[in-house]
Structures are given as structure tokens and as C-alpha cells.
Design an enzyme around this catalytic site. Sequence first.
Site, PDB file in Angstrom:
ATOM      1  N   HIS A  46       0.819  -1.213   0.000  1.00 24.99           N
ATOM      2  CA  HIS A  46       0.000   0.000   0.000  1.00 24.99           C
ATOM      3  C   HIS A  46       0.855   1.266   0.000  1.00 24.99           C
ATOM      4  CE1 HIS A  46      -3.663  -2.248   0.292  1.00 24.99           C
ATOM      5  NE2 HIS A  46      -3.329  -2.797   1.436  1.00 24.99           N
ATOM      6  N   ARG A  71       7.365  -5.292   3.247  1.00 25.36           N
ATOM      7  CA  ARG A  71       6.073  -5.909   2.947  1.00 25.36           C
ATOM      8  C   ARG A  71       5.928  -5.919   1.438  1.00 25.36           C
ATOM      9  NH1 ARG A  71       0.008  -4.357   5.010  1.00 25.36           N
ATOM     10  NH2 ARG A  71       0.410  -2.370   3.937  1.00 25.36           N
ATOM     11  N   GLU A 147      -5.305 -11.706   7.673  1.00 25.33           N
ATOM     12  CA  GLU A 147      -6.147 -10.515   7.614  1.00 25.33           C
ATOM     13  C   GLU A 147      -7.458 -10.777   6.879  1.00 25.33           C
ATOM     14  OE1 GLU A 147      -3.945  -7.445   5.574  1.00 25.33           O
ATOM     15  OE2 GLU A 147      -2.962  -8.882   4.249  1.00 25.33           O
ATOM     16  N   ASP A 173      -8.140  -4.929   7.361  1.00 21.22           N
ATOM     17  CA  ASP A 173      -8.693  -5.944   6.460  1.00 21.22           C
ATOM     18  C   ASP A 173      -9.378  -7.064   7.239  1.00 21.22           C
ATOM     19  OD1 ASP A 173      -8.300  -5.190   3.735  1.00 21.22           O
ATOM     20  OD2 ASP A 173      -6.157  -5.461   4.007  1.00 21.22           O
TER      21      ASP A 173
END
Length: 256
Positions: A46, A71, A147, A173
Site C-alpha cells: 500500500h 512488505r 487478515e 482488512d
Amino acid sequence: MRANRLKELWASGKPAINGWCSMPGGFSAELMASMGWDAVTVDTQHGLIGYSEMLAMLQAVSTTPVTPLVRVSWNQPGKIMRALDAGAYGVICPMINDAVECAAFVQACRYPPEGFRSSGPTRAIVYGGPDYHAKANGEMLAIAMIETAQGLANVEAIVATPGLDGVYIGPSDLSLSIGGPPGQDSDAPALMAAFDRILAACKAAGVRIGVHTNSMAYSQKMIDRGFDLVTVGSDTRYMGAGRREASEMRAWMESR
């Protein structure tokens, strides 16, 4: 080989604090890493960060003793291997839903015979040391994100995956997936029940557990709850905090 300080900290029985980078830039990553975190994560899911920017950010984090994590954007071997080859000492992988997906992720982080990671640690051998190939499997952290409702339902099988080092909860999430609203730092009973199930599974399997948080107060609560890793602050949150000062200054100017 350069030791993984995050693994050493966990082995000593202590929890760790993590900083988060969503904005591209070597200096911002260096600044985050200089704040005193145990680890800093470069977010290519993200975050607004491409490969060359990730590389520069890992180089910047390397000017400090902080453990560099990435990530990745998805559970794809090429993305995982490129992050490790660039010098990440751990990979956080989003949206792991079952043991099959988790096994594929972990094996992408490990050289044969433990996995299928391709040999080519272009920068990693510079950062890690000349014996990187021989010792990388024991130092690189494979951290799966739980998630989704499916991941929650399969958590006991996921944490039993050979070679898995940790689980990282994406609370926004996860909340959405079980019928709640998105957001950080929630104490909603259903979400806390999900946290506790994941915690119990991780503790039983000897797997470390982390969670994404949005404040020091909530991070402290999660450590007291039993978490091994909390993400306390991010570059975007700290920049966002500056908006309040700008707004207050604007209001003062307009009141004159």
C-alpha cells in the site's frame, strides 16, 4: 553473516517495536530508521514505493543497526525473492489464507533444500556478508499476514507451516472480512476475539506474532496482550500530525 537483530531480540524473550515507511525516499527511510525502532518495514503493497525506491530505502536503513523488513505487494515468488536479494532481512506477505499459500510463501524465502529461492543475492551478499548463501535460511524472517476470515479460520494450519517465523495481523482488512468497519486501534469485541485466537495459535506453535497499530497507547496494550511485534509509527502518520500545526497556524493567521 550479519545477524538478524530482530531474531536475536525475540530469542531473548523481548518484544520489538517497528517503524513503517509508506513514502518513497532514501532520506525518509534513513530518518525513520534513526528514531530507535528495532525494525523498519518498507511497504511496497500500500506504500507508494517501487523497486528502485525500495532498494534505496533498504540502503538507507542499513546505515543504522535496525533490521530492514519489506512488505511485498502479493504472495508472488519473484517479488519475495527480489526483496530479499535487495537486502531485506525479513518479508511480510499479505493475504495468506491457508497452509498451501503459506508454504509457497515460506519456500520462496528459503534456498534449497528448504525452499525454492533462486540464487542471486545481488545486494544481500554485500549487506549480509560473504557467507550469505550458507546462512541466509537461518536469518531471513518469513512473516505471513492473517487478515481475512479465511485466514482466521485456517490459522492453526497456517502457523504449523514448517519454516514460518511469524504472523502479522492486518487489523483493518481482518475487521472488514469478519463484518466490521475498517480502521486501526479498534477494541471491537469480535476483532479482539479474532486477535486472541491468532495469538493462542501462534503461542502454541512457537511462532512470533505482530500487529499493525496506529498509536503508542494501543501498541502498549498489544504488547501487554502478548504480541511480539508492534508497529508504533509511520512516516505518513508523522507527516499527518504536522497538518494540525499548519491548520492551527492558519486559524491563528485568519483570526488576526
